[in-house]
Design an enzyme around this catalytic site. Structure first.
Site, mmCIF file in Angstrom:
data_model
loop_
_atom_site.group_PDB
_atom_site.id
_atom_site.type_symbol
_atom_site.label_atom_id
_atom_site.label_comp_id
_atom_site.label_asym_id
_atom_site.label_seq_id
_atom_site.Cartn_x
_atom_site.Cartn_y
_atom_site.Cartn_z
ATOM 1 N N ASP A 123 -0.442 26.363 -32.186
ATOM 2 C CA ASP A 123 0.940 26.335 -32.128
ATOM 3 C C ASP A 123 1.543 26.777 -30.847
ATOM 4 O O ASP A 123 2.589 27.002 -30.797
ATOM 5 C CB ASP A 123 1.657 27.182 -33.254
ATOM 6 C CG ASP A 123 1.483 26.317 -34.622
ATOM 7 O OD1 ASP A 123 1.647 25.178 -34.707
ATOM 8 O OD2 ASP A 123 1.297 26.653 -35.438
ATOM 9 N N ASP A 182 1.018 17.547 -36.711
ATOM 10 C CA ASP A 182 2.062 18.687 -36.172
ATOM 11 C C ASP A 182 1.560 19.023 -34.754
ATOM 12 O O ASP A 182 2.193 19.095 -33.872
ATOM 13 C CB ASP A 182 2.023 19.713 -36.904
ATOM 14 C CG ASP A 182 2.410 19.837 -38.575
ATOM 15 O OD1 ASP A 182 1.734 18.663 -39.121
ATOM 16 O OD2 ASP A 182 2.848 20.776 -39.020
HETATM 17 N N1 GLY Z 1 3.310 23.167 -39.822
HETATM 18 C C1 GLY Z 1 4.633 22.937 -39.323
HETATM 19 C C2 GLY Z 1 5.685 22.471 -40.281
HETATM 20 O O1 GLY Z 1 5.973 22.809 -41.197
HETATM 21 O O2 GLY Z 1 6.005 21.293 -39.605
#
Ligand code: GLY
Length: 405
Positions: A123, A182
Site C-alpha cells: 500500500d 486495489d
Molecule cells: N484494501 C483496500 C480497500 O479496502 O479498498
C-alpha cells in the site's frame, strides 16, 4: 502542383488533429451551481478537518468514526490509509491557502515519513504518493523526493518477475502469492519514480503488474475479482476469490472503482490504448450495471443479496467520480460526456445532506456512509479517510474544467 497541395493537406491534417485533441482535452462545461456547492464544500471541509485534527493523538492517523457508539478510531502510520489524511489536508490547503491546514499536514508527514522503508505492505502508493506525492507536487523538495524514491524502492521489493505482480498480502503458505485489484492504485508512485530518477525498472514493474492483472483479474464483462492467488513458484493462477466482497463471483464496488482509476492512470502514464480500452470497459460495467442506483452511489457490492436494501458505499462513488473526471478527457466526446455527467451526479449526491456530514459531527470526517470490510464486520456504514480524499480530489478535478486554458 502535387508538392504545393501536400503541405496544405498536411497542415490541415495537423490542425484537425490539434483541434480534435483540444476537443478531447476539455469540452465539458461545469455547472455554475455545482461549482459554488464545491466552493462551499471546501470551506466546510477546511473547518471539518481542523476539528478532525483535534480527534487524534500526536502519533495517530484518523481511521474512522462509529456514529452508533460515538467512538473515534485512529491508527498508526503503518495502516494502509495513513497517506489520505495528509493528502486531504494538502488538497484543501491548495484551495484556500489556510496555513493551519499546511502546518498540520507538515506535522503528520513527519510522523508518516518512516514508512518509506516499510516492505511489508503493497500500500505504499496510497500511503506515500497521496501524501508526499502531493506535498512534492505543491512544493518540490529534495527531502520529499528522496522519501518517494525510497518508497518506490520498498514497493519494488514486493515484485516477483515469475508471477509478474507486486505481492499484496503476505501469506503463511509460502506457495501463495496474493494480489488484490486495489494494488493497481500503487503503480502511480512507480511511474513517478521513473520520471524522477530515469530508472526504467519502476516503469517496467508497473506495466508488468498492470498487464498480469488485466489478464487474470477480469471477467468477460470487465468486472474484477478482488483477490487472485498465484503460485509463487510458477506464477500459475490457483484461486480467484474475494476478501471484502459479497462472494467470489460478485463485483465488490470499491474494487471496480480501484480498477477504473488504476487503468485510467495506466493510460495517462503510458499512452498505450489498451489501457484506455480497459478503463472504458470497466466504466461500461459500472455505468450500465442494472444495480447502479440513479444517484450513482453504488451498493457496497453490485451483487449484494439484499439490493435495494443493501448498504451503499460513498468511498466507491468518490473514487469512481475522480477517475471518470480524468477518463472523460481521454475518451471520445459521447463517452466522455457520459463520464462527466455521471461524475457530476456523484458529486451532487455526495454534497447533499444524505452523505455530507453537518459541521463538527461524524468525528470530523466529511462524508458519511462508506463500507470498509463488510464480511469482516469492520468499518461498516461509517466515514473513511479515502472517501474524503477522493471526494476532495474529484471536486478539484471538476473545478479544473472551469478554468480557461
Ligand atoms: N484494501 C483496500 C480497500 O479496502 O479498498
Amino acid at each position: 502542383m502535387k508538392s504545393r497541395i501536400l503541405p496544405v493537406v498536411f497542415c490541415a491534417f495537423l490542425l484537425s488533429v490539434f483541434s480534435l485533441n483540444l476537443f478531447a482535452q476539455n469540452t465539458f462545461k461545469p455547472q455554475k451551481e455545482l461549482l459554488s456547492t464545491i466552493k462551499k464544500n471546501i470551506k466546510d471541509a477546511d473547518n471539518q478537518y481542523k476539528f478532525l485534527a483535534q480527534q487524534i493523538g500526536p502519533q495517530e492517523f484518523p481511521k474512522t468514526y462509529h456514529p452508533d457508539t460515538k467512538k473515534q478510531e485512529n491508527s498508526n502510520s503503518d495502516w494502509w490509509c495513513s497517506g489520505f489524511y495528509p493528502g486531504s489536508l494538502l488538497y484543501l490547503y491548495e484551495q484556500d491557502h489556510d496555513q493551519q491546514l499546511l502546518t498540520e499536514a507538515n506535522r503528520i508527514l513527519g510522523v508518516l515519513a518512516k514508512e518509506q522503508f516499510n516492505t511489508h505492505t503493497h500500500d505504499l502508493g496510497f500511503m506515500m504518493y497521496c501524501s508526499f506525492g502531493n506535498a512534492n507536487r505543491i512544493e518540490p523538495n529534495p527531502e520529499y523526493k528522496q522519501i518517494l524514491i525510497n518508497s518506490a524502492k520498498s514497493l519494488s521489493t514486493r515484485f516477483n518477475p515469475t508471477v509478474g505482480c507486486i505481492k499484496s498480502w503476505d501469506s503463511k503458505n509460502p506457495s501463495d502469492y496474493l494480489v488484490i485489484i486495489d494494488n493497481m492504485m500503487n503503480l502511480e508512485l512507480l511511474f513517478w519514480a521513473t520520471h524522477e530518477t530515469g530508472d526504467s525498472s519502476y516503469y517496467k514493474i508497473a506495466v508488468t503488474h498492470a498487464n498480469t492483472t488485466m489478464k487474470n483479474h477480469f471477467r468477460p464483462d470487465y468486472s474484477s475479482y478482488h483477490v487472485i492467488n498465484y503460485d509463487a513458484q510458477t506464477g500459475a493462477v490457483k484461486e480467484k476469490k474475494t476478501a471484502q466482497g459479497f462472494a467470489n463471483e460478485s463485483a465488490w464496488a470499491r474494487g471496480q472503482a480501484w480498477g477504473l482509476y488504476g487503468y485510467t492512470v495506466m493510460y495517462r502514464e503510458t499512452k498505450d490504448k489498451k489501457y484506455l480500452e480497459q478503463a472504458q470497459n470497466i466504466a461500461r460495467f459500472i455505468l450500465t450495471n442494472p444495480n447502479l442506483p440513479a444517484d450513482k452511489i453504488p451498493y457496497w457490492d453490485y451483487n449484494a443479496n439484499n439490493i435495494p436494501n443493501a448498504l451503499k458505499d460513498a468511498s466507491a462513488a468518490a473514487i469512481a467520480a475522480s477517475a471518470l473526471l480524468e477518463l472523460c478527457r481521454y475518451a471520445d466526446n459521447n463517452k466522455g460526456q457520459e463520464y462527466f455527467t455521471t461524475a457530476e451526479t456523484i458529486l451532487k449526491t455526495l454534497s447533499s445532506p444524505a452523505y455530507k456530514a453537518p459541521a463538527r459531527t461524524n468525528g470530523g470526517f466529511i462524508l458519511e456512509h462508506s463500507v470498509g470490510h463488510l464480511p469482516g464486520g469492520t468499518e461498516v456504514n461509517v466515514p473513511l479517510t479515502y472517501a474524503d480524499y477522493y471526494f476532495i480530489e474529484a471536486m478539484k478535478r471538476y473545478q479544473a474544467f472551469g478554468v480557461k486554458n
